[in-house]
Structure formats: C-alpha cells, structure tokens
Design a protein around this motif. Sequence first.
Motif, mmCIF file in Angstrom:
data_model
loop_
_atom_site.group_PDB
_atom_site.id
_atom_site.type_symbol
_atom_site.label_atom_id
_atom_site.label_comp_id
_atom_site.label_asym_id
_atom_site.label_seq_id
_atom_site.Cartn_x
_atom_site.Cartn_y
_atom_site.Cartn_z
ATOM 1 N N GLY A 31 -2.035 13.486 20.225
ATOM 2 C CA GLY A 31 -3.155 12.972 19.456
ATOM 3 C C GLY A 31 -4.411 12.959 20.300
ATOM 4 N N ALA A 32 -5.550 13.170 19.640
ATOM 5 C CA ALA A 32 -6.832 13.156 20.342
ATOM 6 C C ALA A 32 -7.907 12.627 19.408
ATOM 7 C CB ALA A 32 -7.206 14.558 20.821
ATOM 8 N N GLY A 33 -8.846 11.877 19.965
ATOM 9 C CA GLY A 33 -9.941 11.348 19.162
ATOM 10 C C GLY A 33 -9.472 10.239 18.239
ATOM 11 N N ARG A 34 -10.069 10.202 17.032
ATOM 12 C CA ARG A 34 -9.711 9.181 16.042
ATOM 13 C C ARG A 34 -8.591 9.722 15.147
ATOM 14 N NH1 ARG A 34 -13.108 8.193 12.332
ATOM 15 N NH2 ARG A 34 -12.740 5.962 12.052
ATOM 16 N N TRP A 35 -7.469 9.028 15.119
ATOM 17 C CA TRP A 35 -6.346 9.460 14.289
ATOM 18 C C TRP A 35 -5.418 8.288 14.014
ATOM 19 C CZ3 TRP A 35 -1.263 9.062 16.067
ATOM 20 C CH2 TRP A 35 -1.123 8.795 17.431
ATOM 21 N N ALA A 36 -4.702 8.382 12.910
ATOM 22 C CA ALA A 36 -3.686 7.396 12.553
ATOM 23 C C ALA A 36 -2.753 8.034 11.537
ATOM 24 C CB ALA A 36 -4.318 6.132 11.967
ATOM 25 N N VAL A 37 -1.464 7.762 11.680
ATOM 26 C CA VAL A 37 -0.459 8.273 10.735
ATOM 27 C C VAL A 37 0.443 7.123 10.314
ATOM 28 C CG1 VAL A 37 -0.445 10.684 11.458
ATOM 29 C CG2 VAL A 37 0.950 9.024 12.688
ATOM 30 N N ARG A 38 0.785 7.107 9.040
ATOM 31 C CA ARG A 38 1.654 6.084 8.467
ATOM 32 C C ARG A 38 2.930 6.759 7.984
ATOM 33 N NH1 ARG A 38 3.254 0.768 8.026
ATOM 34 N NH2 ARG A 38 4.066 0.341 5.945
ATOM 35 N N TYR A 39 4.073 6.439 8.634
ATOM 36 C CA TYR A 39 5.345 7.037 8.287
ATOM 37 C C TYR A 39 6.120 6.128 7.333
ATOM 38 C CZ TYR A 39 5.099 10.705 11.865
ATOM 39 O OH TYR A 39 4.751 11.807 12.594
ATOM 40 N N SER A 40 6.681 6.718 6.300
ATOM 41 C CA SER A 40 7.568 5.975 5.416
ATOM 42 C C SER A 40 8.879 5.667 6.131
ATOM 43 C CB SER A 40 7.877 6.786 4.146
ATOM 44 O OG SER A 40 6.709 7.111 3.449
ATOM 45 N N ALA A 41 9.611 4.677 5.607
ATOM 46 C CA ALA A 41 10.914 4.332 6.180
ATOM 47 C C ALA A 41 11.822 5.561 6.164
ATOM 48 C CB ALA A 41 11.537 3.192 5.391
ATOM 49 N N TYR A 42 12.569 5.728 7.248
ATOM 50 C CA TYR A 42 13.395 6.921 7.417
ATOM 51 C C TYR A 42 14.884 6.618 7.256
ATOM 52 C CZ TYR A 42 15.068 11.267 9.587
ATOM 53 O OH TYR A 42 15.697 12.466 9.836
ATOM 54 N N ASP A 43 15.284 5.375 7.580
ATOM 55 C CA ASP A 43 16.674 4.917 7.439
ATOM 56 C C ASP A 43 17.644 5.641 8.360
ATOM 57 O OD1 ASP A 43 15.814 3.174 5.421
ATOM 58 O OD2 ASP A 43 16.056 4.716 3.886
ATOM 59 N N GLN A 44 17.122 6.300 9.367
ATOM 60 C CA GLN A 44 17.951 6.909 10.406
ATOM 61 C C GLN A 44 17.398 6.455 11.753
ATOM 62 O OE1 GLN A 44 20.608 8.813 10.223
ATOM 63 N NE2 GLN A 44 20.661 9.600 8.134
ATOM 64 N N PRO A 45 18.237 6.367 12.776
ATOM 65 C CA PRO A 45 17.722 5.978 14.086
ATOM 66 C C PRO A 45 16.777 7.031 14.651
ATOM 67 C CG PRO A 45 20.009 6.660 14.241
ATOM 68 C CD PRO A 45 19.693 6.597 12.786
ATOM 69 N N SER A 46 15.689 6.597 15.233
ATOM 70 C CA SER A 46 14.728 7.522 15.820
ATOM 71 C C SER A 46 14.276 7.003 17.181
ATOM 72 C CB SER A 46 13.523 7.722 14.897
ATOM 73 O OG SER A 46 12.843 6.504 14.703
ATOM 74 N N PHE A 47 13.676 7.889 17.962
ATOM 75 C CA PHE A 47 13.248 7.524 19.303
ATOM 76 C C PHE A 47 11.921 8.183 19.619
ATOM 77 C CE2 PHE A 47 15.853 11.321 19.676
ATOM 78 C CZ PHE A 47 15.069 12.141 20.465
ATOM 79 N N CYS A 48 11.260 7.652 20.626
ATOM 80 C CA CYS A 48 9.984 8.212 21.063
ATOM 81 C C CYS A 48 9.778 7.865 22.529
ATOM 82 C CB CYS A 48 8.851 7.643 20.210
ATOM 83 S SG CYS A 48 7.202 8.124 20.756
ATOM 84 N N ALA A 49 9.352 8.841 23.309
ATOM 85 C CA ALA A 49 9.003 8.612 24.708
ATOM 86 C C ALA A 49 7.568 9.065 24.934
ATOM 87 C CB ALA A 49 9.938 9.382 25.637
ATOM 88 N N VAL A 50 6.795 8.255 25.644
ATOM 89 C CA VAL A 50 5.397 8.584 25.928
ATOM 90 C C VAL A 50 5.347 9.380 27.232
ATOM 91 C CG1 VAL A 50 3.061 7.702 26.223
ATOM 92 C CG2 VAL A 50 4.692 6.445 24.787
#
Length: 290
Positions: A14-33
């Motif tokens: 992501g860069a600058g001004r941004w935003a995302v809204r995710y709907s419920a997924y009902d599965q396990p998820s992960f994220c690493a920065v």
Amino acid sequence: MLKPRAVFSKGISGAGRWAVRYSAYDQPSFCAVLEGGCRLAVDGEPPVMLEQGDFVLLPATPSFTMSGADPAPAKHIDPKMLPTPMEEIRHGRPDGPPDVRLLGGSFAFGSPDAALLMSLLPAMIHIRGVERLTTLVRLVGEEAGADNVGRDLVLHRLVEVLLVEALRAAQGKDAPPGLLRGLSDMRIAKALRDMHDEPQRSWTVAELARTVAMSRSAFFDRFTRTVGLRPMEYLLAWRMAVAKDLLRSPGIALEAVAERVGYGSASTFSTAFSRHVGQPPGRYARMALK
C-alpha cells in the motif's frame, strides 16, 4: 488435530491514502508485515498499528479494515469472490515505493473438529518481535508461488509449523486467560485434553483433579485462573460446541446428539442447550441446515 493445508498466500502493498474493508471469511487467515506499517481494525477488537515483523493470526477471520496512515474511504472486498492472485496486490497509489509490504494468506483445516477448536481461540492473535514467524510466512509465499516438485507436501508441512509457532508464541504466562494459556500449563492441558476426548463422560472436578495429580481445590483454582472459566463451565461450553457441530449434520437424531455430549435424555439435553445457546436444538439445526 487440525490437519491444516495452505489455500493461498499473496503479497500485498500500500502507498499513499488507501483503505480496504474485507467481509468475513470464516476461514483462518494470517498476515506478516515485511516492511513499513499500517492500521488493522478487526470487528470486535481494538484497532492496532502493525509494524515490520508483526504477525497476525485470525482463526475465523471476521470482517476487518486495513488502511494506511492517512484516512481514506474504504474499498469493499469480498475475499470469497476473489480469484487466487497471481501477482502482488497494490492498494492506494499504484506507482512508487510502497509504505507497507505484507504477505498474507489463508488455510483450510481437514479436521471436522476445526470449527470447535477455532471457536475457543481469541478472535485475533497479534504477535510482535518473533522473526521466525515472518520467515516461515515468507517461505510459504515462495513455495506457493513456485511449481517445484513436492510443492504440496512442503506447503502442508510449512503451514503446520507456522500454526504451531503462532499458537506457541501467543500462549504462556503473559497470555490472557483462555485456551492457549491453558494449553501452556502441563496439568491443565491434560485436563483439557481429557474433556475434549470424552465429552460424554460424567466428569467431576474431583475426578479431573485426580487425573492430573492435584487436590480438588488446587486444581479448581488453577484451572479457573488459567482458562478464565470454572472446570464445569468449560466442560459445558465444550459440550455445547460439540453439540452445535453435530446438529449441523443432516439426519442425526436428537437422542444421539444428547448421548454424544453426556446427557441421559434428549429432554435434559434440550433444556441445557436452550439455556446455553438461547434457542432449542431443533430450531438451531433447522437454521444451520438452511
């Protein structure tokens, strides 16, 4: 017990001004920065600022919003409708260096007990300062994007290790009372496993205490302090979780469900289920099977 397998992983920036809204997924998820930082707001949880090296595990992935440092209207995304991405996903300004780079993904579980176990974990597990988790996620991303011999086997093993490392890093004495903290205590973990394995057994606090070689009062105090529920409260919650899972299966008789979770009759089970869930088991089953 969970039998995890990778579904997909993806690079996100992501860069600058941004935003995302995710709907419920009902599965396990992960994220690493991997680089930079961003803001994460998971429904029902306080917002957090993610930094380089952070790892987030969402066992059931409720709706959430991810954004940059500056406020922006959120773009709605339904992850169930997205095709598997082949390239990095970019949010905000399309060119120039990103303010944040992440690697995220999700996995599925092959065990029928997965929903029960995940429901007893925190809605969000946020871990900071564990570099090996970031390394594992990067390895998952590299393997998922390649077409090497043995790819599926390697992914299966990597995801298993990733989950173990994430849950291990989240448990311990500093963890809030709950299942993870209970599983980090050798004696309490033994009692939890016994209840999980035999929910139909007529457990008592005294009997559970004997199985872990503790006095009744010492076990009761330690279990309550560690898990955040009294032993019989936890057993009831587990039985009701098992019952919910059974009621989602078409064709199973109410008497069979009652027996599987330790009740001598369907009427006794119905009373307990209605009190705990807020609706009779028959109605719950009909709604779940719609």
